[in-house]
Design an enzyme around this catalytic site. Structure first.
Site, PDB file in Angstrom:
ATOM      1  N   MET A 112     -13.296   5.787  -3.098  1.00  0.00           N
ATOM      2  CA  MET A 112     -13.665   5.882  -4.479  1.00  0.00           C
ATOM      3  C   MET A 112     -14.990   5.158  -4.817  1.00  0.00           C
ATOM      4  O   MET A 112     -15.909   5.788  -5.401  1.00  0.00           O
ATOM      5  CB  MET A 112     -12.575   5.047  -5.646  1.00  0.00           C
TER       6      MET A 112
ATOM      7  N   HIS B 146      -4.828   1.182  -3.957  1.00  0.00           N
ATOM      8  CA  HIS B 146      -3.860   2.005  -2.844  1.00  0.00           C
ATOM      9  C   HIS B 146      -2.992   2.739  -3.084  1.00  0.00           C
ATOM     10  O   HIS B 146      -1.772   2.090  -3.061  1.00  0.00           O
ATOM     11  CB  HIS B 146      -3.662   1.133  -1.669  1.00  0.00           C
TER      12      HIS B 146
ATOM     13  N   CYS C  77      -9.962   3.720  -2.662  1.00  0.00           N
ATOM     14  CA  CYS C  77     -10.725   2.447  -2.302  1.00  0.00           C
ATOM     15  C   CYS C  77     -12.145   2.615  -2.052  1.00  0.00           C
ATOM     16  O   CYS C  77     -12.866   2.762  -2.841  1.00  0.00           O
ATOM     17  CB  CYS C  77      -9.834   1.603  -1.433  1.00  0.00           C
TER      18      CYS C  77
ATOM     19  N   LYS D 133      11.256   0.639  16.859  1.00  0.00           N
ATOM     20  CA  LYS D 133      12.165  -0.399  16.247  1.00  0.00           C
ATOM     21  C   LYS D 133      12.107  -0.387  14.769  1.00  0.00           C
ATOM     22  O   LYS D 133      13.352  -0.569  13.961  1.00  0.00           O
ATOM     23  CB  LYS D 133      11.961  -1.945  16.739  1.00  0.00           C
TER      24      LYS D 133
ATOM     25  N   GLU E 120      -1.010   4.799  -1.855  1.00  0.00           N
ATOM     26  CA  GLU E 120      -0.301   5.146  -0.845  1.00  0.00           C
ATOM     27  C   GLU E 120       1.085   4.100  -0.278  1.00  0.00           C
ATOM     28  O   GLU E 120       1.925   4.394   0.024  1.00  0.00           O
ATOM     29  CB  GLU E 120      -0.943   5.391   0.624  1.00  0.00           C
TER      30      GLU E 120
HETATM   31  N1  GLN Z   1     -14.630  -2.240   1.903  1.00  0.00           N
HETATM   32  C1  GLN Z   1     -14.246  -2.159   0.575  1.00  0.00           C
HETATM   33  C2  GLN Z   1     -14.134  -3.449  -0.253  1.00  0.00           C
HETATM   34  O1  GLN Z   1     -13.919  -4.528   0.352  1.00  0.00           O
HETATM   35  C3  GLN Z   1     -13.209  -1.190   0.235  1.00  0.00           C
HETATM   36  C4  GLN Z   1     -11.806  -1.526   0.831  1.00  0.00           C
HETATM   37  C5  GLN Z   1     -10.943  -0.629   0.939  1.00  0.00           C
HETATM   38  O2  GLN Z   1     -10.972   0.454   1.230  1.00  0.00           O
HETATM   39  N2  GLN Z   1      -9.649  -1.141   1.216  1.00  0.00           N
HETATM   40  O3  GLN Z   1     -14.256  -3.387  -1.578  1.00  0.00           O
END
Ligand code: GLN
EC number: 6.3.4.2
Length: 537
Positions: free
Chosen positions: A387, A510, A384, A19, A512
């Site tokens: 990194m 992020h 995230c 959808k 993406e």
């Molecule tokens: N768990 C990690 C944090 O809370 C990374 C979160 C994530 O990768 N979106 O900082």
């Protein structure tokens, strides 16, 4: 003020018919005809938002600029339309009830009995018209999650029924998406499930205006006639949605079927021009005619379910198309990677992306992966948690901070190189309490990040609790891992990179979530390019 027109998209027969893609494709065609359109999704579950859902349950959680944690379909809407969505574009039953119950506690219902009809339905109707009333849109498309006939969908279906009646025939229509299954043994396409699902909708007082039929085979004129007759729609309002090679083909397929034209006619709106899909089709051309292929490893812990990393996968598609390179994604479960097998697990890869995530499972595998790609000059993008793991790996193996860790995994680590932010320390609620949404990031000139973005101030979306611990920043920078992007107000580190490596970049945000067909994200474009360079070297 202009009258906003409404298109409601419901689904029948089964879930997972796409959808979201149909809604996004219709919106794309309307946008390409010069209409301003937006899409919103109403989900019938009790979670206030999908932020607290395990990715295995519901796929990725998409994050908007204004920090809403939303359904992954909003990602499709943004990727197709290149227009940001917001908190208002995703509403769940939980959110609706929460706000009605809060109003009740404040005494706003003046002693009345609070009921599903009219209080819940009024709240839903109000939210369905919120974006329409902003005056920003000619057309608002509302996708109703779930399948008609589900108990939990009923208040939404009733709200749609009331709105159709209130807004009038030419101002609101219903597009019903169903499945026309193919029975191999009989060699036939079957219309009965669609007839039943249209009937179920009718029992709730809603007549579908347009039928979009998912099918593996072309619908013959006969089948279309039959569907039209028994489902009470015009033959031109029976639209086939045949399985496509890529979701990005769907707008063109819908154009061929005339979905946008029938919708405009029903809404009494002019067709204006033929849709301008020049840029879109250039993208498709690059996507379908790659000159090279690269293999990129995606290391994460939710790899068994493709939807868990939806936006990352799509951003790699965009980044690949921009370079006219096909990106093969090799998903690797981080749990299974150890120092002994890392060479074997990562062989033949031209680049590696280490995925976001929560909790301790699989993180040692991520750290082994990063050590390997760092030492072997394999392009690396860490997002995230990815990194954060790059920071830990560098601390342990280069700075000699044995057992360095994030306090998410080990609260009493001697080297908390990734740690809780001060303002997060007293928060106990899990929902909606992370660093969320768009944050500014200032890039340092002369770094790879600056080269990639080509500007000094960027804004990217976040969703995490833990941060790079600035107490160790000097140690890292002296040893070669530099903070190439920081938040200008808080000094929080947003990007780390190694300048002695062909491509080693970790981002706390992020990227993406911001990659679209019209604007592939520069980090992904350059990451794919680096994979290609690695391959040809
Ligand atoms: N768990 C990690 C944090 O809370 C990374 C979160 C994530 O990768 N979106 O900082």
């Amino acid at each position: 003020m202009k009258q906003t027109k409404y298109i409601f998209v419901t689904g029948g027969v089964t879930s997972s018919l796409g959808k979201g893609i149909i809604a996004a494709s219709l919106a794309k065609l309307l946008q390409a005809r010069g209409y301003s359109a937006t899409i919103q999704k109403f989900d019938p579950y009790i979670n206030v938002d999908p932020g607290t859902l395990n990715p295995y349950e519901h796929g990725e959680c998409f994050v908007t600029n204004d920090g809403a944690e939303t359904d992954l379909d909003l990602g499709h809407y943004e990727r197709f339309l290149n227009v940001p969505t917001s908190q208002a574009n995703n509403v769940t039953t939980g959110r609706v009830y929460l706000s009605v119950i809060e109003k009740e506690r404040r005494g706003e219902f003046l002693g009345k009995t609070v009921q599903v009809v009219p209080h819940i339905t009024n709240e839903i109707k109000e939210r369905m018209q919120l974006l329409g009333k902003s005056g920003d849109y000619d057309i608002v498309i509302t996708e109703i999650g779930g399948t008609v006939g589900d108990i939990e969908s009923l208040p939404y279906i009733e709200s749609v029924r009331q709105l159709l009646w209130e807004l009038g025939d030419n101002n609101a229509i219903v597009v019903h998406l169903t499945l026309v299954p193919y029975l191999a043994a009989a060699g036939e396409l079957k219309t009965k499930p669609t007839q039943h699902s249209v009937k179920t909708l009718m029992e709730s007082g809603i007549k579908a205006d347009i039928l979009v039929c998912r099918t593996e085979h072309n619908l013959s004129t006969e089948i279309r006639q039959k569907l039209a007759q028994f489902c009470n729609v015009k033959p031109e309002a029976v639209v086939q949605s045949i399985d496509a090679d890529t979701i990005y083909d769907v707008p063109n397929l819908m154009l061929q079927e005339g979905l946008d034209k029938v919708a405009l006619k029903k809404l009494d709106l002019p067709e204006r021009t033929t849709p301008d899909l020049v840029k879109w089709n250039e993208f498709i051309h690059r996507l379908k005619n790659p000159k090279h292929v690269v293999n990129i490893g995606l290391v994460g812990k939710y790899v068994e379910l493709q939807d868990s990393y939806k936006s990352i996968l799509e951003a790699l598609v965009h980044g690949g198309a921009e370079n006219q390179i096909k990106v093969n994604i090799i998903s690797i479960q981080s749990d299974n990677i150890t120092a002994n097998n890392v060479t074997e697990k990562l062989k033949n890869l031209d680049a590696v992306l280490v995925a976001p995530g929560f909790g301790s499972r699989g993180i040692e595998g991520k750290i082994e992966t990063i050590k390997y790609v760092r030492e072997n000059n394999i392009p690396f993008l860490g997002i995230c948690l990815g990194m954060q793991m790059a920071v830990i790996e560098y601390a342990r193996n280069i700075l000699g901070f044995t057992n360095a860790n994030t306090t998410e995994v080990n609260e009493s680590t001697q080297y908390p190189v990734i740690t809780f932010m001060e303002e997060q320390k007293n928060i106990t609620d899990k929902g909606g309490t992370m660093r969320l949404g768009g944050w500014d990031c200032k890039l340092k000139e002369g770094t790879k990040a600056f080269d990639i973005y080509g500007e000094t101030m960027i804004n990217e979306r976040h969703r995490h609790r833990y941060e790079f611990n600035n107490q160790y920043l000097e140690d890292f920078e002296k040893a070669g891992l530099v903070a190439s992007g920081c938040n200008p107000d808080t000094g929080l580190v947003e990007i780390v990179e190694l300048n002695t490596h062909p491509f080693f970049v970790g981002v706390q945000f992020h990227p993406e979530y911001k990659s679209t067909v019209a604007k592939p994200h520069p980090l992904f474009v350059n990451f794919v390019k680096a994979a290609m360079e690695k391959k040809t070297n």
